[in-house]
Scaffold this motif. Structure first.
Motif, PDB file in Angstrom:
ATOM      1  N   TYR A   1      -7.410  13.820   2.937  1.00  8.17           N
ATOM      2  CA  TYR A   1      -8.298  13.501   4.063  1.00  8.17           C
ATOM      3  C   TYR A   1      -8.074  12.087   4.591  1.00  8.17           C
ATOM      4  O   TYR A   1      -8.233  11.832   5.777  1.00  8.17           O
ATOM      5  N   LYS A   2      -7.671  11.175   3.708  1.00 10.74           N
ATOM      6  CA  LYS A   2      -7.296   9.841   4.177  1.00 10.74           C
ATOM      7  C   LYS A   2      -6.000   9.925   4.981  1.00 10.74           C
ATOM      8  O   LYS A   2      -5.837   9.231   5.974  1.00 10.74           O
ATOM      9  N   LYS A   3      -5.083  10.794   4.545  1.00 11.32           N
ATOM     10  CA  LYS A   3      -3.859  10.999   5.307  1.00 11.32           C
ATOM     11  C   LYS A   3      -4.165  11.612   6.682  1.00 11.32           C
ATOM     12  O   LYS A   3      -3.522  11.271   7.659  1.00 11.32           O
ATOM     13  N   LEU A   4      -5.147  12.503   6.737  1.00  8.80           N
ATOM     14  CA  LEU A   4      -5.531  13.080   8.027  1.00  8.80           C
ATOM     15  C   LEU A   4      -6.079  12.009   8.949  1.00  8.80           C
ATOM     16  O   LEU A   4      -5.711  11.939  10.128  1.00  8.80           O
ATOM     17  N   ALA A   5      -6.938  11.147   8.434  1.00  3.35           N
ATOM     18  CA  ALA A   5      -7.499  10.062   9.245  1.00  3.35           C
ATOM     19  C   ALA A   5      -6.393   9.119   9.732  1.00  3.35           C
ATOM     20  O   ALA A   5      -6.375   8.740  10.916  1.00  3.35           O
ATOM     21  N   LEU A   6      -5.473   8.779   8.850  1.00  4.88           N
ATOM     22  CA  LEU A   6      -4.357   7.923   9.256  1.00  4.88           C
ATOM     23  C   LEU A   6      -3.465   8.632  10.267  1.00  4.88           C
ATOM     24  O   LEU A   6      -2.964   8.010  11.210  1.00  4.88           O
ATOM     25  N   SER A   7      -3.262   9.926  10.093  1.00  3.18           N
ATOM     26  CA  SER A   7      -2.440  10.695  11.030  1.00  3.18           C
ATOM     27  C   SER A   7      -3.024  10.662  12.427  1.00  3.18           C
ATOM     28  O   SER A   7      -2.306  10.462  13.413  1.00  3.18           O
ATOM     29  N   ILE A   8      -4.320  10.855  12.523  1.00  4.37           N
ATOM     30  CA  ILE A   8      -4.984  10.814  13.828  1.00  4.37           C
ATOM     31  C   ILE A   8      -4.883   9.415  14.426  1.00  4.37           C
ATOM     32  O   ILE A   8      -4.607   9.258  15.622  1.00  4.37           O
ATOM     33  N   LEU A   9      -5.061   8.388  13.605  1.00  4.42           N
ATOM     34  CA  LEU A   9      -4.936   7.012  14.076  1.00  4.42           C
ATOM     35  C   LEU A   9      -3.515   6.721  14.561  1.00  4.42           C
ATOM     36  O   LEU A   9      -3.315   6.166  15.645  1.00  4.42           O
TER      37      LEU A   9
ATOM     38  N   ILE B   1       2.621  14.540  21.943  1.00  3.05           N
ATOM     39  CA  ILE B   1       2.731  15.437  20.781  1.00  3.05           C
ATOM     40  C   ILE B   1       2.189  14.717  19.548  1.00  3.05           C
ATOM     41  O   ILE B   1       2.692  13.658  19.165  1.00  3.05           O
ATOM     42  N   PRO B   2       1.171  15.281  18.896  1.00  2.00           N
ATOM     43  CA  PRO B   2       0.586  14.626  17.710  1.00  2.00           C
ATOM     44  C   PRO B   2       1.394  14.924  16.439  1.00  2.00           C
ATOM     45  O   PRO B   2       0.992  15.706  15.586  1.00  2.00           O
ATOM     46  N   THR B   3       2.532  14.285  16.301  1.00  3.77           N
ATOM     47  CA  THR B   3       3.476  14.570  15.225  1.00  3.77           C
ATOM     48  C   THR B   3       2.875  14.372  13.838  1.00  3.77           C
ATOM     49  O   THR B   3       3.073  15.203  12.951  1.00  3.77           O
ATOM     50  N   PHE B   4       2.150  13.297  13.637  1.00  5.44           N
ATOM     51  CA  PHE B   4       1.552  13.028  12.320  1.00  5.44           C
ATOM     52  C   PHE B   4       0.540  14.114  11.945  1.00  5.44           C
ATOM     53  O   PHE B   4       0.520  14.588  10.817  1.00  5.44           O
ATOM     54  N   THR B   5      -0.285  14.496  12.896  1.00  9.52           N
ATOM     55  CA  THR B   5      -1.307  15.511  12.623  1.00  9.52           C
ATOM     56  C   THR B   5      -0.666  16.875  12.393  1.00  9.52           C
ATOM     57  O   THR B   5      -1.105  17.629  11.520  1.00  9.52           O
ATOM     58  N   ILE B   6       0.370  17.186  13.142  1.00  8.75           N
ATOM     59  CA  ILE B   6       1.086  18.445  12.929  1.00  8.75           C
ATOM     60  C   ILE B   6       1.688  18.475  11.529  1.00  8.75           C
ATOM     61  O   ILE B   6       1.620  19.494  10.832  1.00  8.75           O
ATOM     62  N   MET B   7       2.258  17.361  11.090  1.00  4.20           N
ATOM     63  CA  MET B   7       2.834  17.288   9.747  1.00  4.20           C
ATOM     64  C   MET B   7       1.760  17.445   8.683  1.00  4.20           C
ATOM     65  O   MET B   7       1.989  18.087   7.653  1.00  4.20           O
ATOM     66  N   TRP B   8       0.581  16.891   8.916  1.00  3.32           N
ATOM     67  CA  TRP B   8      -0.517  17.036   7.961  1.00  3.32           C
ATOM     68  C   TRP B   8      -0.899  18.512   7.837  1.00  3.32           C
ATOM     69  O   TRP B   8      -1.053  19.024   6.728  1.00  3.32           O
ATOM     70  N   PHE B   9      -1.052  19.192   8.971  1.00  3.24           N
ATOM     71  CA  PHE B   9      -1.396  20.617   8.935  1.00  3.24           C
ATOM     72  C   PHE B   9      -0.293  21.424   8.258  1.00  3.24           C
ATOM     73  O   PHE B   9      -0.572  22.334   7.482  1.00  3.24           O
ATOM     74  N   TYR B  10       0.958  21.097   8.541  1.00  2.00           N
ATOM     75  CA  TYR B  10       2.071  21.801   7.897  1.00  2.00           C
ATOM     76  C   TYR B  10       2.007  21.622   6.380  1.00  2.00           C
ATOM     77  O   TYR B  10       2.196  22.565   5.622  1.00  2.00           O
ATOM     78  N   THR B  11       1.730  20.408   5.937  1.00  2.00           N
ATOM     79  CA  THR B  11       1.730  20.108   4.510  1.00  2.00           C
ATOM     80  C   THR B  11       0.538  20.705   3.777  1.00  2.00           C
ATOM     81  O   THR B  11       0.681  21.292   2.709  1.00  2.00           O
ATOM     82  N   TYR B  12      -0.656  20.566   4.354  1.00  2.00           N
ATOM     83  CA  TYR B  12      -1.865  20.930   3.613  1.00  2.00           C
ATOM     84  C   TYR B  12      -2.504  22.254   4.025  1.00  2.00           C
ATOM     85  O   TYR B  12      -3.362  22.755   3.307  1.00  2.00           O
TER      86      TYR B  12
ATOM     87  N   MET C   1       0.846  -1.182   0.000  1.00  2.00           N
ATOM     88  CA  MET C   1       0.000   0.000   0.000  1.00  2.00           C
ATOM     89  C   MET C   1       0.884   1.235   0.000  1.00  2.00           C
ATOM     90  O   MET C   1       1.765   1.387   0.826  1.00  2.00           O
ATOM     91  N   SER C   2       0.643   2.127  -0.929  1.00  6.64           N
ATOM     92  CA  SER C   2       1.404   3.365  -1.012  1.00  6.64           C
ATOM     93  C   SER C   2       0.717   4.440  -0.178  1.00  6.64           C
ATOM     94  O   SER C   2      -0.417   4.824  -0.457  1.00  6.64           O
ATOM     95  N   LEU C   3       1.404   4.905   0.823  1.00  7.81           N
ATOM     96  CA  LEU C   3       0.830   5.936   1.684  1.00  7.81           C
ATOM     97  C   LEU C   3       0.954   7.318   1.066  1.00  7.81           C
ATOM     98  O   LEU C   3       0.203   8.216   1.404  1.00  7.81           O
ATOM     99  N   GLU C   4       1.897   7.482   0.144  1.00  8.60           N
ATOM    100  CA  GLU C   4       2.123   8.782  -0.456  1.00  8.60           C
ATOM    101  C   GLU C   4       0.987   9.195  -1.387  1.00  8.60           C
ATOM    102  O   GLU C   4       0.655  10.362  -1.487  1.00  8.60           O
TER     103      GLU C   4
END
Length: 91
Positions: A9-17, A67-78, A1-4
Motif C-alpha cells: 500500500y505504501k508502494k501504491l501511494a508512491l506509485s500514484i505520487l 499513462i500511469p506506468t507506476f500504478t499499472i505496474m503496481w496492479f500487475y504485481t499485486y 531508503m529501500s523502495l523494494e
C-alpha cells in the motif's frame, strides 16, 4: 531508503505520487531517467528492469505522460500476477 521493502500500500501511494509528478511535462528530461531508476528499485528482478525501461520511454516521449506506468505496474504485481508466494513451514 529501500523502495523494494515497502508494503504494497505504501508502494501504491508512491506509485500514484510518481505518476502525478510524471504529468508535469516541463521536467520530463529530468524525470524520465529518474522514473526508470525508481521503477527498477521498487520492483525487483527482471520485471522491475523491464518496467524501468518502459517508464523511461513513456516519460521521455512527449504526449505519453498521461499513462500511469507506476500504478499499472503496481496492479500487475499485486492484483493480476499469478506468482505464488513460497511458504516455509518449520516443524
Amino acid at each position: 531508503m529501500s523502495l523494494e521493502g515497502l508494503s504494497k500500500y505504501k508502494k501504491l501511494a508512491l506509485s500514484i505520487l510518481f505518476d502525478a509528478i510524471g504529468f508535469i511535462t516541463i521536467i520530463d528530461i529530468i524525470w524520465a531517467p529518474l522514473s526508470g531508476v525508481l521503477m527498477a528499485k521498487m520492483y525487483s528482478g527482471n520485471k522491475g528492469k523491464v518496467a524501468g525501461v518502459i517508464s523511461f520511454i513513456e516519460e521521455i516521449i512527449p504526449g505519453l505522460d498521461i499513462i500511469p506506468t507506476f500504478t499499472i505496474m503496481w496492479f500487475y504485481t499485486y492484483v493480476f500476477s499469478k506468482e505464488k508466494e513460497t511458504v516455509i513451514e518449520i516443524k
